[in-house]
Design an enzyme around this catalytic site. Structure first.
Site, short mmCIF file in Angstrom:
data_model
loop_
_atom_site.label_atom_id
_atom_site.label_comp_id
_atom_site.label_asym_id
_atom_site.label_seq_id
_atom_site.Cartn_x
_atom_site.Cartn_y
_atom_site.Cartn_z
N ASP A 1 0.85 -1.19 0.00
CA ASP A 1 0.00 0.00 0.00
C ASP A 1 0.88 1.24 0.00
O ASP A 1 2.04 1.21 0.46
CB ASP A 1 -0.90 0.02 1.24
CG ASP A 1 -1.88 -1.13 1.27
OD1 ASP A 1 -2.19 -1.67 0.20
OD2 ASP A 1 -2.32 -1.50 2.38
N ARG A 2 0.33 2.34 -0.46
CA ARG A 2 1.10 3.59 -0.58
C ARG A 2 1.73 3.99 0.76
O ARG A 2 2.90 4.42 0.81
CB ARG A 2 0.20 4.71 -1.09
CG ARG A 2 0.91 6.05 -1.27
CD ARG A 2 -0.01 7.09 -1.86
NE ARG A 2 -1.13 7.40 -0.98
CZ ARG A 2 -1.06 8.28 0.02
NH1 ARG A 2 0.07 8.93 0.26
NH2 ARG A 2 -2.11 8.53 0.76
#
Length: 390
Positions: free
Chosen positions: A139-140
């Site tokens: 995930d970012r």
């Protein structure tokens, strides 16, 4: 002067893709409204009408029904959000793969509003890598270990190992409350609640998921625990969703630790499909409200600038924060605490290899003290290892 954000000037970009299976049989405008979150319905209707959105190179009506093999294209003036100005470190190169230590806040691959501010683009433009095939995706806001293959063949080898669960993964996270001591297993199925929001929840009709957790340390002063997570499967947001379901969400998870949206129980034990529908509506409304706030702030800035000019004060004033090309209001830079989430991919291991990254500051003491205690329990000399790549 140290610049803590990596910023990209707005640029023109043509987004083009084959229609996804879930788009087939749906109206074009409905797909844009449900799949893409950076603009509102008014913007997308205007883009379709003006021919900036096309199907198979042709201008169509907003109610066009998407068919199999359709090519959807959108010419946009892209404003990439800034990300942390931290190096994307290649910590090891071995047998056709590179091992990367990904900083928090930087997405892995181009998607949504991100293209240049991504791990793959940074490695390509700044370190010269041209063929990159991520084996795992983070995930970012998640930091840590990434395995990136340098050829399609090598990527497929790792993909097969992933599918057969031959790769053991270990993450560390900081969660709310006193996590149960020992080992805790969670096998709750997860499904996609909203593609547009990238939101997932535990539901009976979801895909099979398994995560094994182990508490490393509990801090009563902050009422938080450092937990080791071993995901057996690899669903999107799996660790985050399972921790929320267990009642111990990651302390600074902006999506799964938000009682204003999830309610007093914050999703512990799961929610009904009816509650999920309401939740999605709330989150979409919240996104729209943030967009409206950006617009209001930009308008306020513009009015203030006009008043200053009318008064001929001669003093400097803030320029209007509207893009002169697409009229998109600019967003405020993300605050430091919103660029990080306490979830870190620490170790990946298979039969013939093992990769490891340095631990973040918030987890280092807990992991090393646990390692030392374990060694002492086994009658070995107490050794506190230095952060290293193995």
């Amino acid at each position: 002067m140290l610049v803590d954000l990596r910023k990209i000037k707005p640029y023109f970009f043509k987004y083009q893709t084959y229609a996804k299976g879930r788009w087939l049989g749906r109206k074009l405008i409905d797909v844009f409204n449900t799949e893409f979150r950076d603009r509102d319905n008014t913007f997308y209707e205007r883009a379709i009408k003006d021919g900036r959105v096309k199907i198979n190179g042709e201008t169509v009506d907003k109610d066009y029904i998407i068919k199999n093999s359709d090519i959807v294209a959108h010419d946009i003036h892209r404003h990439e959000p800034p990300v942390a100005n931290l190096p994307v470190k290649v910590v090891r190169i071995v047998d056709g793969v590179i091992i990367v230590d990904k900083p928090s806040s930087i997405p892995v691959h181009p998607s949504g509003r991100y293209r240049h501010n991504t791990v793959l683009h940074i490695l390509s433009t700044e370190q010269g890598y041209k063929e990159l095939y991520p084996v795992n995706r983070l995930d970012r806001l998640t930091s840590g270990l990434m395995i990136i293959a340098l050829s399609v063949k090598k990527a497929r080898e790792f993909e097969k190992m992933m599918q057969k669960c031959e790769i053991k993964k270990e993450y560390v996270c900081k969660v709310k409350g006193e996590f149960p001591s020992g080992v805790t297993e969670c096998h709750q199925p997860i499904h996609v609640a909203s593609f547009k929001l990238t939101l997932n929840t535990v539901q009976p009709d979801g895909k099979a998921c398994s995560t094994i957790f182990e508490r490393l340390r509990y801090d009563p002063e902050s009422n938080t625990s450092i937990v080791l997570a071993r995901p057996v499967t690899g669903r999107t947001h799996q660790i985050r969703v399972h921790l929320q379901w267990l009642g111990h969400p990651i302390t600074n998870d902006p999506l799964y630790h938000n009682t204003e949206i999830w309610g007093a129980r914050n999703g512990q034990g799961g929610i009904t499909l009816e509650a999920e529908e309401e939740l999605v509506k709330k989150l979409l409304a919240q996104t729209e409200a943030e967009d409206e706030l950006d617009h209001a702030l930009a308008t306020s800035s513009l009015n203030s600038a006009g008043a200053a000019d009318a008064g001929n004060t001669g003093s400097e004033h803030q320029k209007a924060e509207f893009c002169s090309i697409c009229q998109l209001p600019s967003r405020a830079d993300p605050e430091p605490e919103k660029r990080i989430m306490y979830l870190h991919a620490w170790k990946y291991q298979a039969k013939d290899w093992a990769f490891e990254t340095e631990l973040p500051d918030w987890a280092r003491d807990a992991v090393f003290s646990c390692t030392a205690a374990s060694a002492a329990d086994q009658g070995a000399d107490t050794i506190v290892p230095e952060p290293s790549i193995s």
